[in-house]
Design a protein around this motif. Structure first.
Motif, PDB file in Angstrom:
ATOM      1  N   LEU A   1       6.429  -2.934  -4.434  1.00 33.05           N
ATOM      2  CA  LEU A   1       5.294  -3.744  -3.992  1.00 33.05           C
ATOM      3  C   LEU A   1       3.995  -3.074  -4.444  1.00 33.05           C
ATOM      4  O   LEU A   1       3.917  -1.847  -4.515  1.00 33.05           O
ATOM      5  CB  LEU A   1       5.277  -3.865  -2.465  1.00 33.05           C
ATOM      6  N   TYR A   2       3.005  -3.906  -4.748  1.00 34.08           N
ATOM      7  CA  TYR A   2       1.675  -3.367  -5.033  1.00 34.08           C
ATOM      8  C   TYR A   2       0.997  -3.175  -3.694  1.00 34.08           C
ATOM      9  O   TYR A   2       0.774  -4.135  -2.970  1.00 34.08           O
ATOM     10  CB  TYR A   2       0.897  -4.345  -5.900  1.00 34.08           C
ATOM     11  N   SER A   3       0.743  -1.929  -3.328  1.00 33.05           N
ATOM     12  CA  SER A   3       0.154  -1.728  -2.005  1.00 33.05           C
ATOM     13  C   SER A   3      -1.341  -1.465  -2.120  1.00 33.05           C
ATOM     14  O   SER A   3      -2.144  -2.358  -1.902  1.00 33.05           O
ATOM     15  CB  SER A   3       0.871  -0.623  -1.241  1.00 33.05           C
ATOM     16  N   ASP A   4      -1.722  -0.263  -2.506  1.00 32.41           N
ATOM     17  CA  ASP A   4      -3.155   0.060  -2.493  1.00 32.41           C
ATOM     18  C   ASP A   4      -3.779   0.010  -3.882  1.00 32.41           C
ATOM     19  O   ASP A   4      -4.851   0.552  -4.120  1.00 32.41           O
ATOM     20  CB  ASP A   4      -3.373   1.436  -1.864  1.00 32.41           C
ATOM     21  N   SER A   5      -3.077  -0.630  -4.815  1.00 33.60           N
ATOM     22  CA  SER A   5      -3.634  -0.783  -6.161  1.00 33.60           C
ATOM     23  C   SER A   5      -2.983  -1.988  -6.830  1.00 33.60           C
ATOM     24  O   SER A   5      -1.849  -2.357  -6.506  1.00 33.60           O
ATOM     25  CB  SER A   5      -3.392   0.509  -6.950  1.00 33.60           C
ATOM     26  N   LEU A   6      -3.700  -2.620  -7.745  1.00 32.18           N
ATOM     27  CA  LEU A   6      -3.141  -3.727  -8.516  1.00 32.18           C
ATOM     28  C   LEU A   6      -2.198  -3.164  -9.579  1.00 32.18           C
ATOM     29  O   LEU A   6      -2.166  -1.952  -9.813  1.00 32.18           O
ATOM     30  CB  LEU A   6      -4.263  -4.515  -9.213  1.00 32.18           C
ATOM     31  N   GLY A   7      -1.467  -4.045 -10.259  1.00 37.68           N
ATOM     32  CA  GLY A   7      -0.624  -3.612 -11.369  1.00 37.68           C
ATOM     33  C   GLY A   7      -1.458  -3.326 -12.612  1.00 37.68           C
ATOM     34  O   GLY A   7      -2.638  -3.653 -12.674  1.00 37.68           O
TER      35      GLY A   7
END
Ligand code: ZN
Length: 312
Positions: free
Chosen positions: A281-287
């Motif tokens: 999952l992308y949590s504290d940053s984008l891909g």
């Protein structure tokens, strides 16, 4: 330099001044000089500011994809970039946990500061673990709160660049519609899971706003910040929970090393139950650019797809 050369230079300079006068076209044709120079801390905020600012701004993001904002230490280069900016955008709520002092000093040094925290209704904020005096900073996982963040950015940009106000408002209106569609998408995908299967176990406690908004029970192995390591008791407790609830999948996070979730998976296996790792999952940053999740909207859609597909 001899006197003759100095005299010649002086003549050239005077002649140039005469020629360029006040009606001359500007010598500098670099159009980026006319744009509002913005520095945003996280990838989510860099994306948001670029959407709302559109053609009128250039945005520098301090943290790249996969970077953990809780632990991020600003370099001397970052501080200098912020001091030279027209506007600095940051999340607040102690998300950028090591940068608080820098923000405090910035406001007295020149750039306008947009703090997302200031535009949020406090009654909508969740507590930081059991401490009611501070709040969970992961507000972007509730799309309705990210709409508030977008409004805060549009208002702040218009204050720094009043001639762009109509543009910022038009960009905001279009984006709010896109966010409404995104929110509806998340709800419709979540509805594919029976309520009892809506349990999200991740590396750290980033998804409480997501859980509240979209009806998931959420457990993180580490706390709200990644600052403190998970202890063996935390791993064992969560492993028991997974076995009791027969949870099919747990999730690694893009900004947290996968080893903690792998340790949890091993602890569950030691108790005689198999839980799969349902994806990242992308949590504290984008891909990143190759991930097809390098915008906020793509990221939150990718997350709900990963979650629902693994828990079904
Ligand atoms: Zn976090």
């Amino acid at each position: 330099m001899n006197q003759k050369t100095k005299g010649l230079l002086g003549m050239i300079l005077s002649f140039t001044l005469l020629l360029t006068g006040c009606s001359a076209p500007p010598v500098n044709t670099d159009s980026s000089k006319d744009k509002l120079n913005i520095v945003a801390t996280t990838t989510m905020l860099a994306d948001l500011t670029a959407v709302i600012g559109g053609e009128r701004v250039t945005v520098n993001g301090l943290m790249g994809p996969g970077i953990d904002p809780h632990l991020y230490q600003a370099s001397a280069g970052d501080v200098s970039l912020m001091q030279k900016a027209d506007v600095v955008v940051y999340n607040g709520l102690h998300l950028e946990g090591k940068m608080g002092e820098i923000f405090e000093n910035l406001s007295s040094q020149g750039p306008a500061v947009i703090c997302i925290e200031k535009g949020l209704d406090e009654s909508m904020l969740l507590a930081w673990e059991n401490d009611n005096s501070i709040h969970d900073p992961h507000i972007w996982f509730d799309v309705s709160l990210w709409k508030d963040a977008a409004k805060t950015v549009a208002k702040g940009l218009a204050e720094s660049d009043p001639t762009g106000k109509a543009d910022y408002e038009a960009n905001l209106d279009a984006y709010l519609k896109e966010l409404d569609e995104t929110d509806a998408y998340i709800r419709s995908r979540a509805a594919e899971l029976p309520e009892s299967q809506r349990v999200l176990v991740t590396a750290h406690d980033a998804f409480q706003y997501f859980g509240k908004a979209y009806g998931f029970e959420v457990r993180g192995l580490q706390g709200i910040s990644t600052d403190a390591e998970a202890g063996t008791a935390d791993v064992s407790d969560l492993a028991n929970f997974i076995v009791e609830r027969q949870i099919k999948a747990i999730f690694v996070e893009s900004s947290v090393p996968p080893k903690t979730i792998e340790a949890l998976q091993a602890a569950v296996k030691a108790k005689g139950f198999d839980v799969s790792i349902g994806g990242e999952l992308y949590s504290d940053s984008l891909g990143d650019a190759e991930s097809e999740a390098d915008t906020y909207v793509l990221t939150v859609k990718a997350n709900i797809d990963t979650i629902v597909d693994a828990l079904k």
